[in-house]
Structures are given as C-alpha cells and as structure tokens.
Design an enzyme around this catalytic site. Structure first.
Site, mmCIF file in Angstrom:
data_model
loop_
_atom_site.group_PDB
_atom_site.id
_atom_site.type_symbol
_atom_site.label_atom_id
_atom_site.label_comp_id
_atom_site.label_asym_id
_atom_site.label_seq_id
_atom_site.Cartn_x
_atom_site.Cartn_y
_atom_site.Cartn_z
ATOM 1 N N LYS A 174 -55.403 97.664 66.246
ATOM 2 C CA LYS A 174 -55.114 98.325 67.521
ATOM 3 C C LYS A 174 -54.016 97.570 68.271
ATOM 4 C CE LYS A 174 -57.485 100.057 71.688
ATOM 5 N NZ LYS A 174 -58.766 100.197 72.402
ATOM 6 N N SER A 196 -60.178 104.838 74.042
ATOM 7 C CA SER A 196 -58.776 104.530 73.913
ATOM 8 C C SER A 196 -58.352 104.180 72.484
ATOM 9 C CB SER A 196 -58.443 103.339 74.828
ATOM 10 O OG SER A 196 -59.119 102.164 74.395
ATOM 11 N N SER A 217 -64.699 102.981 74.267
ATOM 12 C CA SER A 217 -63.442 103.216 73.557
ATOM 13 C C SER A 217 -63.468 102.962 72.058
ATOM 14 C CB SER A 217 -62.320 102.374 74.190
ATOM 15 O OG SER A 217 -61.977 102.893 75.443
#
Length: 495
Positions: free
Chosen positions: A78, A158, A182
């Site tokens: 990420k 997210s 998330s």
C-alpha cells in the site's frame, strides 16, 4: 506452470520448497498480470527491477535452505508504507515526488523475510475514504462486476488498490492499513480476507500517519491461512514506535486447526441496524448457523454504546489527522505551490495545502481543527474520548463474560458503483464504516472473511472480532467460518 499468479501464499510457498517453481517465475507471472490490468489502476508505482532482484535473492535463500515462510512470495505494498527510494505519497499530490531514504518497519520485516515487493498500491488520499475515490492517482476499480452489468464498482477503501490487486490475482497478497475499517471493508467488497491486528501488534513506524491512536497495519490475502502466514512476518516489537507492544509473536499458522468446539461466539444486538438489507441479515444468520454447526456456542450480547461509535470516530480521527497533517507545509519535502511576487510564508502554506490536499482531506482537517479549538475541545474531543472508553468497556465486559469472538456483518452492502456515493452527502459514505469503527476505537483485532454473494453475484463478507492479542484464536475461528462457507468464487476476467 500456468497462472502462478493465481496461487495463494501457502500454495506458492509449498511449491517453492519442493522446488516445483521459483520466485523468479512467480514474480514474472505477477508482473505480467499487473501490466495486463492497468485498467484496474491498482498498482500506481510498479517496481519490476526491485522485484526481480529480490526474487533472485529469495531463490538463492531457498537453495541454501534459509527460507522463512514469506521467502520468495510476490506481494503488493500500500502506498502508505514508506519504501526506501520508491515513491511513497499516500495517494496525495502534496507528497508528489517524495522518495523516502528509509523503510517502514513492516515493509522492512517483509523484505527481511524474503518477500518480493512488486510495487505500490492505490488507496484513498491519506487513507481518508471508503471507496478509493479520493486518490490523486484516480479511482481503483473492483475486478468484480454485477451480473450482466458493466458498471465500474468500488473496491472499497482506503486499501482499495490492495483489495483489487489481491482479488484480481495481480499479487499473492498485499499490505493494508486500517483506521476505521480500511482493511476489513475492502476485503468484504472484493471477496478476500483482511485482518486488522490488535493495536500495537504491528509497528506504525514509517507508515504515513492518519489518526495515530487508530491506525494499524495488516495483511490482505486470498485465504485465512495466508493471512496467518503474512501477519506473522509483519508483526514485531519496535522501539521506534512507542505504541508497539513488547510481546512475542506467535506462529499463527501452526495454531490453525479450525476446531472451535466449546468456543462462545457473541452476536451483538446493536449491530442489527435500521434498514439493514435482507441479504446482509441472511448472511449474518447463515454465518451464525455455520459456527453453531462447527461446535461453537452462540449467545446474544449487548454492546450498548455502539450507536455512539461513528460520531465518536468522526471526531477523534479528524482531530488526530489535523494534527498529523500539519507537517505538510511545502517547506521540507513534497509539493510546494508557486508563489506570486510579495507572497510570504503564510501564503505559501495556504496555497501549498490548498493545491496539495484533496477535498476529503481538507474537509477532515477542518473538522479536526474545529473540534480541537479553544471552546470546543471539551464539547467534542474530550467527550468523544470518554465515549471511546465506554465502547472499549462494552467489549471488555463481553469478553469477561466468556465470549471468545463476536460475529457481525462487515459492510452494510455489497460493492457500489463508483460515483454513486460521492454524489450524495459525504455522511452517507461515512455510514459504510458502521460495523468496523468500534474495533479501532477499542484497539481490538478484527477479520473479514468472504462468506457469500448477493443477488447480483457480488461478494459479501462477515466480520469476526477477537480478544486483544489473541489473533491466533481469532484466525482459528475465521478458518472454521471460511471452511463452512466454502467461498471459492473469483471475478470473471473482463480487463
């Protein structure tokens, strides 16, 4: 061997150890899949040279017999994790061009375990969002489609790029972070597994901060066993993070048996929210029956302060964000606005932050600054902190009464179309976190397991919440649920 990128971590590890494939072959298969899936916009910074270098090094370790479980396995990272020499910009224009001179502790742990980083993954800007629509890179796209419908769907947020990449077999697994859901929410929307460990289990050092008392890293994988393998490699005590727990990390995989006979599973009545879709209600009931059939005892429990969780979260998280994001001022690194003749430092701050931060980040920074301001601090922030303590106490009382894990829905719906929520009131988007934020407020471990599909063929997941520091037990319960649900569906390839 064909389609090596479709393997999970456990399967690929076993093939590597038998000498039936190599890390180089696995990595090449994933890099090919990534290049063929640009339309998903999951990988935003590809690092093929680093990947091949690490794959060759991993093969040498495997040959030498010095191979931890993650050695040679290709994963995505990420964009919130700082990675040395590789762009790390939290999907924000304000960090455009930022290449850290250091490595986050979690990504360093994975690198040292021999994992192969394929590149950086899309996400909501500064992890603020539930649909991956606030990214400076543009939307990540869910590889799943509704039956007979080509509408582009959200992969959740997210960690939307991580979820999309794992679901589309672009990597064997990926890192995510979870501040209010998330990891767990995008996992549910993409038919993957995502676990948020207990707060303090994974170091936050080198992860770009959103809300420091809530943020926690975790793995996003294709199975519960894979989650156990990767979580073990990510966790460690880290003196550089004052909230990191100095606790031994168990071998999570070795503790997996799938036997939950005698365990007590709590069903919180407050999670039966008004207007819950019938499909989610049925999924939850079906999951309850699966755990009963596996030998668990199911009891109704009450978590009475749940109804205050969302408002408390949306005071605490923006407050911490406004403080954390104050450092992005255009002075030391990242984007700096062009200044007009006569502009001073105040104008530089204002123009840089106006250009660098997207609408959602600006909204949350303003909310956070407001609730921390003189005259409102006690009315909002301190009150929210007190509510957080009550929410934590609700869980403590449930666990003290003998509950081993709590079963809830993961999301109030399946994946929705991109643009469908953002055109409405932003509060509608915040409501997507209704089942997940309590876990962050209480600092507990939570995992999402895919357990069914809706009428349009989209995946749905259930969430299990565990006792603090008992991720091994939580993973074991999740394995029993995964085995009973038998979810094996994959998105039909359209990209």
């Amino acid at each position: 061997m064909a389609d090596l990128n479709t393997l999970g971590l456990a399967e690929a590890r076993d093939l590597l150890r038998k000498g039936e494939t190599t890390s180089v072959e696995l990595t090449e298969a994933c890099l090919k899949a990534i290049d063929a899936a640009d339309v998903l916009n999951a990988f935003v910074h590809k690092t093929p040279e680093i990947a091949m270098e690490r794959a060759r090094a991993a093969d040498a370790r495997l040959q030498a017999g010095d191979a931890p479980a993650m050695c040679g396995l290709p994963i995505g990272m990420k964009d919130l994790f700082c990675t040395e020499g590789v762009p790390s910009q939290a999907a924000s224009r304000i960090l455009d061009g930022f290449r850290p001179e250091y490595e986050s502790t979690v990504s360093a742990n994975l690198r040292d375990a021999g994992a192969v980083m394929l590149g950086k993954l899309n996400m909501d800007e500064f992890a603020m969002g539930s649909s991956n629509e606030t990214s400076a890179y543009g939307n990540a796209i869910n590889p799943w489609r509704r039956d007979g419908d080509d509408t582009a769907l959200t992969p959740g947020g997210s960690s939307g790029g991580s979820a999309a990449a794992v679901a589309a077999d672009l990597c064997l697994a990926a890192t995510g972070t979870d501040t209010g859901g998330s990891i767990r929410q995008p996992a549910a929307l993409t038919g993957t597994v995502g676990i948020k460990p207990t707060y303090g289990r994974c170091s936050r050092w080198g992860i770009i901060a959103f809300a420091s008392s809530l943020d926690q890293a975790g793995p996003m994988t294709k199975s519960v066993r894979d989650a156990a393998i990767m979580l073990g490699a990510m966790c460690s005590h880290d003196p550089k993070d004052s909230t990191s727990a100095d606790l031994a990390v168990p071998d999570f995989e070795s503790l997996l048996s799938g036997d939950i006979r005698g365990k007590t599973i709590g069903i919180p009545r407050e999670y039966r929210v008004e207007g819950m879709p019938a499909e989610i209600e049925k999924l939850w009931n079906d999951g309850t029956e699966m755990l009963k059939a596996a030998g668990a005892k199911v009891v109704d429990i009450s978590l009475p302060h749940t109804k205050y969780a969302l408002p408390a979260y949306y005071v605490i998280a923006p407050a911490e964000a406004s403080s954390n994001l104050a450092r992005y001022d255009g002075v030391r690194y990242g984007h700096r606005a062009k200044l007009a003749q006569g502009d001073g430092i105040t104008e530089m701050y204002e123009k840089t932050r106006a250009e660098g931060f997207g609408d959602e980040v600006q909204r949350r920074v303003m909310v956070g600054t407001y609730v921390l301001s003189a005259g409102f601090y006690d009315a909002y922030y301190n009150r929210a902190r007190k509510v957080r303590t009550l929410i934590k106490r609700d869980f403590e009382q449930a666990f003290a009464a003998g509950v081993d894990a709590i079963l809830t829905p993961a999301t109030p719906s399946a994946a929705f179309g991109l643009g469908e929520m953002t055109e409405a009131d932003p509060v509608q988007m915040y409501l997507l976190d209704v089942f997940t934020v309590t876990v962050n407020l209480a600092g507990l471990p939570g995992i999402t397991v895919p357990t069914g599909r809706d009428a349009q063929g989209l995946p749905l997941g259930l969430q299990l919440i565990g006792r603090p520091w008992e991720e091994a037990d939580l993973l074991n319960t999740a394995l029993a649920l995964e085995s009973a649900a038998g979810f094996v569906a994959k998105p039909a390839r359209w990209w």
